[in-house]
Write a protein that holds these residues in place. Sequence first.
Motif, PDB file in Angstrom:
ATOM      1  N   PRO A   1       0.803  -1.231   0.000  1.00 36.72           N
ATOM      2  CA  PRO A   1       0.000   0.000   0.000  1.00 36.72           C
ATOM      3  C   PRO A   1       0.836   1.282   0.000  1.00 36.72           C
ATOM      4  CG  PRO A   1      -0.300  -1.245   2.057  1.00 36.72           C
ATOM      5  CD  PRO A   1       0.500  -2.106   1.139  1.00 36.72           C
ATOM      6  N   VAL A   2       2.016   1.236   0.620  1.00 35.91           N
ATOM      7  CA  VAL A   2       2.861   2.439   0.630  1.00 35.91           C
ATOM      8  C   VAL A   2       3.387   2.725  -0.775  1.00 35.91           C
ATOM      9  CG1 VAL A   2       4.960   3.501   1.545  1.00 35.91           C
ATOM     10  CG2 VAL A   2       3.495   2.134   3.055  1.00 35.91           C
ATOM     11  N   ASP A   3       3.843   1.659  -1.475  1.00 35.08           N
ATOM     12  CA  ASP A   3       4.309   1.832  -2.853  1.00 35.08           C
ATOM     13  C   ASP A   3       3.188   2.362  -3.752  1.00 35.08           C
ATOM     14  OD1 ASP A   3       6.952   1.111  -2.522  1.00 35.08           O
ATOM     15  OD2 ASP A   3       6.497  -1.027  -2.683  1.00 35.08           O
ATOM     16  N   LEU A   4       1.988   1.830  -3.521  1.00 33.47           N
ATOM     17  CA  LEU A   4       0.852   2.311  -4.312  1.00 33.47           C
ATOM     18  C   LEU A   4       0.663   3.804  -4.125  1.00 33.47           C
ATOM     19  CD1 LEU A   4      -1.879  -0.462  -3.885  1.00 33.47           C
ATOM     20  CD2 LEU A   4      -0.433   0.019  -5.857  1.00 33.47           C
ATOM     21  N   LYS A   5       0.752   4.232  -2.863  1.00 34.83           N
ATOM     22  CA  LYS A   5       0.588   5.667  -2.557  1.00 34.83           C
ATOM     23  C   LYS A   5       1.669   6.504  -3.242  1.00 34.83           C
ATOM     24  CE  LYS A   5      -3.033   6.109   0.057  1.00 34.83           C
ATOM     25  NZ  LYS A   5      -4.170   6.574  -0.725  1.00 34.83           N
ATOM     26  N   ILE A   6       2.891   5.983  -3.221  1.00 34.64           N
ATOM     27  CA  ILE A   6       4.000   6.729  -3.829  1.00 34.64           C
ATOM     28  C   ILE A   6       3.771   6.894  -5.332  1.00 34.64           C
ATOM     29  CG2 ILE A   6       6.474   6.675  -4.391  1.00 34.64           C
ATOM     30  CD1 ILE A   6       6.906   5.329  -1.640  1.00 34.64           C
ATOM     31  N   VAL A   7       3.448   5.776  -5.986  1.00 29.75           N
ATOM     32  CA  VAL A   7       3.234   5.854  -7.438  1.00 29.75           C
ATOM     33  C   VAL A   7       2.036   6.758  -7.739  1.00 29.75           C
ATOM     34  CG1 VAL A   7       2.680   4.559  -9.525  1.00 29.75           C
ATOM     35  CG2 VAL A   7       4.308   3.613  -7.886  1.00 29.75           C
ATOM     36  N   GLU A   8       0.993   6.603  -6.943  1.00 30.42           N
ATOM     37  CA  GLU A   8      -0.191   7.443  -7.119  1.00 30.42           C
ATOM     38  C   GLU A   8       0.186   8.927  -7.022  1.00 30.42           C
ATOM     39  OE1 GLU A   8      -3.144   6.277  -4.295  1.00 30.42           O
ATOM     40  OE2 GLU A   8      -4.812   6.887  -5.580  1.00 30.42           O
ATOM     41  N   GLY A   9       1.013   9.238  -6.025  1.00 27.83           N
ATOM     42  CA  GLY A   9       1.451  10.622  -5.825  1.00 27.83           C
ATOM     43  C   GLY A   9       2.287  11.131  -6.992  1.00 27.83           C
ATOM     44  N   ILE A  10       3.204  10.301  -7.471  1.00 28.53           N
ATOM     45  CA  ILE A  10       4.056  10.701  -8.600  1.00 28.53           C
ATOM     46  C   ILE A  10       3.203  10.948  -9.841  1.00 28.53           C
ATOM     47  CG2 ILE A  10       5.841   9.917 -10.211  1.00 28.53           C
ATOM     48  CD1 ILE A  10       7.199   8.476  -7.885  1.00 28.53           C
ATOM     49  N   VAL A  11       2.257  10.022 -10.083  1.00 27.76           N
ATOM     50  CA  VAL A  11       1.413  10.157 -11.275  1.00 27.76           C
ATOM     51  C   VAL A  11       0.579  11.430 -11.199  1.00 27.76           C
ATOM     52  CG1 VAL A  11      -0.534   9.160 -12.553  1.00 27.76           C
ATOM     53  CG2 VAL A  11       1.322   7.679 -11.773  1.00 27.76           C
ATOM     54  N   SER A  12       0.023  11.704 -10.033  1.00 27.47           N
ATOM     55  CA  SER A  12      -0.842  12.885  -9.957  1.00 27.47           C
ATOM     56  C   SER A  12      -0.013  14.163 -10.073  1.00 27.47           C
ATOM     57  CB  SER A  12      -1.731  12.840  -8.710  1.00 27.47           C
ATOM     58  OG  SER A  12      -1.186  13.620  -7.689  1.00 27.47           O
ATOM     59  N   LEU A  13       1.171  14.156  -9.475  1.00 22.54           N
ATOM     60  CA  LEU A  13       2.057  15.319  -9.625  1.00 22.54           C
ATOM     61  C   LEU A  13       2.455  15.500 -11.090  1.00 22.54           C
ATOM     62  CD1 LEU A  13       4.064  17.416  -7.972  1.00 22.54           C
ATOM     63  CD2 LEU A  13       5.734  15.817  -8.902  1.00 22.54           C
ATOM     64  N   ALA A  14       2.866  14.390 -11.719  1.00 20.27           N
ATOM     65  CA  ALA A  14       3.296  14.439 -13.116  1.00 20.27           C
ATOM     66  C   ALA A  14       2.177  15.000 -13.990  1.00 20.27           C
ATOM     67  CB  ALA A  14       3.699  13.048 -13.593  1.00 20.27           C
ATOM     68  N   HIS A  15       0.971  14.474 -13.821  1.00 20.86           N
ATOM     69  CA  HIS A  15      -0.140  14.926 -14.652  1.00 20.86           C
ATOM     70  C   HIS A  15      -0.485  16.387 -14.396  1.00 20.86           C
ATOM     71  CE1 HIS A  15      -1.635  10.578 -15.641  1.00 20.86           C
ATOM     72  NE2 HIS A  15      -0.563  10.945 -16.329  1.00 20.86           N
ATOM     73  N   SER A  16      -0.342  16.814 -13.128  1.00 19.00           N
ATOM     74  CA  SER A  16      -0.649  18.219 -12.846  1.00 19.00           C
ATOM     75  C   SER A  16       0.386  19.131 -13.485  1.00 19.00           C
ATOM     76  CB  SER A  16      -0.754  18.464 -11.340  1.00 19.00           C
ATOM     77  OG  SER A  16       0.536  18.425 -10.764  1.00 19.00           O
ATOM     78  N   LEU A  17       1.581  18.600 -13.772  1.00 16.35           N
ATOM     79  CA  LEU A  17       2.613  19.379 -14.465  1.00 16.35           C
ATOM     80  C   LEU A  17       2.602  19.110 -15.974  1.00 16.35           C
ATOM     81  CD1 LEU A  17       5.616  18.881 -11.984  1.00 16.35           C
ATOM     82  CD2 LEU A  17       4.259  20.960 -12.298  1.00 16.35           C
ATOM     83  N   ASP A  18       1.565  18.407 -16.451  1.00 14.36           N
ATOM     84  CA  ASP A  18       1.440  18.087 -17.869  1.00 14.36           C
ATOM     85  C   ASP A  18       2.498  17.119 -18.377  1.00 14.36           C
ATOM     86  OD1 ASP A  18      -0.780  18.981 -19.085  1.00 14.36           O
ATOM     87  OD2 ASP A  18      -0.052  21.043 -19.322  1.00 14.36           O
ATOM     88  N   LEU A  19       2.971  16.261 -17.500  1.00 10.56           N
ATOM     89  CA  LEU A  19       3.953  15.257 -17.907  1.00 10.56           C
ATOM     90  C   LEU A  19       3.248  13.920 -18.072  1.00 10.56           C
ATOM     91  CD1 LEU A  19       6.753  16.010 -15.271  1.00 10.56           C
ATOM     92  CD2 LEU A  19       6.545  16.955 -17.565  1.00 10.56           C
ATOM     93  N   ALA A  20       3.643  13.170 -19.096  1.00 13.93           N
ATOM     94  CA  ALA A  20       3.131  11.817 -19.251  1.00 13.93           C
ATOM     95  C   ALA A  20       3.990  10.868 -18.411  1.00 13.93           C
ATOM     96  CB  ALA A  20       3.174  11.412 -20.711  1.00 13.93           C
ATOM     97  N   VAL A  21       3.398   9.756 -17.988  1.00 15.86           N
ATOM     98  CA  VAL A  21       4.132   8.793 -17.176  1.00 15.86           C
ATOM     99  C   VAL A  21       4.274   7.473 -17.921  1.00 15.86           C
ATOM    100  CG1 VAL A  21       4.193   7.501 -15.008  1.00 15.86           C
ATOM    101  CG2 VAL A  21       3.304   9.844 -15.034  1.00 15.86           C
ATOM    102  N   THR A  22       5.513   7.047 -18.109  1.00 21.95           N
ATOM    103  CA  THR A  22       5.803   5.750 -18.707  1.00 21.95           C
ATOM    104  C   THR A  22       6.384   4.854 -17.623  1.00 21.95           C
ATOM    105  OG1 THR A  22       6.249   6.736 -20.867  1.00 21.95           O
ATOM    106  CG2 THR A  22       7.162   4.561 -20.481  1.00 21.95           C
ATOM    107  N   VAL A  23       5.979   3.588 -17.613  1.00 22.10           N
ATOM    108  CA  VAL A  23       6.546   2.658 -16.640  1.00 22.10           C
ATOM    109  C   VAL A  23       7.361   1.612 -17.374  1.00 22.10           C
ATOM    110  CG1 VAL A  23       4.896   2.965 -14.795  1.00 22.10           C
ATOM    111  CG2 VAL A  23       4.366   1.380 -16.645  1.00 22.10           C
ATOM    112  N   GLU A  24       8.493   1.249 -16.810  1.00 26.16           N
ATOM    113  CA  GLU A  24       9.325   0.243 -17.466  1.00 26.16           C
ATOM    114  C   GLU A  24       9.396  -1.020 -16.619  1.00 26.16           C
ATOM    115  OE1 GLU A  24      13.039   2.349 -18.010  1.00 26.16           O
ATOM    116  OE2 GLU A  24      13.661   1.899 -15.974  1.00 26.16           O
ATOM    117  N   GLY A  25       9.806  -2.105 -17.240  1.00 31.84           N
ATOM    118  CA  GLY A  25       9.988  -3.359 -16.511  1.00 31.84           C
ATOM    119  C   GLY A  25       8.698  -4.080 -16.175  1.00 31.84           C
ATOM    120  N   VAL A  26       7.641  -3.858 -16.968  1.00 33.77           N
ATOM    121  CA  VAL A  26       6.373  -4.553 -16.724  1.00 33.77           C
ATOM    122  C   VAL A  26       6.500  -6.005 -17.209  1.00 33.77           C
ATOM    123  CG1 VAL A  26       3.907  -4.641 -17.274  1.00 33.77           C
ATOM    124  CG2 VAL A  26       5.044  -2.429 -16.927  1.00 33.77           C
ATOM    125  N   GLU A  27       6.418  -6.932 -16.267  1.00 33.94           N
ATOM    126  CA  GLU A  27       6.638  -8.343 -16.616  1.00 33.94           C
ATOM    127  C   GLU A  27       5.377  -9.187 -16.533  1.00 33.94           C
ATOM    128  OE1 GLU A  27       9.972  -9.691 -14.242  1.00 33.94           O
ATOM    129  OE2 GLU A  27      11.378  -8.351 -15.279  1.00 33.94           O
TER     130      GLU A  27
END
Length: 284
Positions: A218-244
């Motif tokens: 749950p902590v990792d989820l919160k971190i990623v959630e926070g990064i994504v929302s910050l990124a989107h608020s700054l008009d940045l797209a989010v790409t994730v790597e290493g999806v297995e």
Amino acid sequence: AKSAGGNRFELADPEADARAITRHGLTTSLPAALERGEFFIEYQPLVHLGDSSVRGAEALVRWLHPQHGVLGPDRFIPLAEHTGLIVPLGRWVLEQSVRQAREWRERNGDTSPLRINVNLSPCQLNHPGLVQDTVDILERAGVEPEALCLEVTESALIGADDDLLKPLRRLAEMGIDIALDDFGTGYSNLANLRRLPVSVLKLDRSFTQSMQQFPADPVDLKIVEGIVSLAHSLDLAVTVEGVETGAQAEQLRILGCDTAQGWYYARPGPPDRLHELALVDATG
Ligand code: C2E
Ligand code: CA
Ligand code: CA
Ligand code: CA
């Protein structure tokens, strides 16, 4: 091994010795390897998380060494950076990749105009020819700047002064996307992001790895959630790597990530492979 009277410590570790010899050998044969055409590029698809369509690919360089076989970039990029060969090598990778993008786009028509991501070493950022070389390469290939994304690691830009950012700004102004690679591994101040001419955050594989279990930590989820929302608020797209796995992809999609890359979709492969994946996708 050292001759008589040499350092005893090194003699006691023949493996380290062998590694050092290989490193030395690889370093000295790098320039000839470039001339002989021993490098080649594999392409790994970048997939839209919303509809799973292939949107482009990242170019990943390899060295087909006459004695050692295929060497991954981790084996030789640091050596090339050390000797400065990264500048001509990086230019070669860019030229090949942009030409490849041109070919995909011609073959695919307008159905799915594939984009190309190319890694940029910090040494290339310091090289005064970067902007002009990039302009020339795009023009020669007849590819518009919007089709290109240059990936720069977060660590390369931490504490970067204006001199380093200037060429990146010029590239960004031309319409080239700049991605912050391995994001989350450095310790950059998130507010610092506003200063950087980036339009894409590439979340490091370590975040993706923590999504392996479903439900994820749950902590990792919160971190990623926070990064994504910050990124989107700054008009940045989010790409994730290493999806297995599919579970990771689903979790990251729910978290709002835009694009994904990883073995779940495809390993890096030859250019025709990417063309096929994109085509299958475009025709349903
Ligand atoms: P990177 O930019 O972070 O590239 C992603 C790496 O993750 C690639 O390793 C890729 O093969 C690997 N990867 C992709 N999907 C998965 C997955 O699902 N699971 C796992 N475990 N790994 C995955 P690769 O090809 O060995 O490249 C390593 C690094 O070498 C790259 O890391 C990049 O920093 C550097 N590199 C590659 N090509 C170039 C280049 O042309 N120029 C420069 N300067 N650096 C390059
Ligand atoms: Ca990369
Ligand atoms: Ca990366
Ligand atoms: Ca990496």
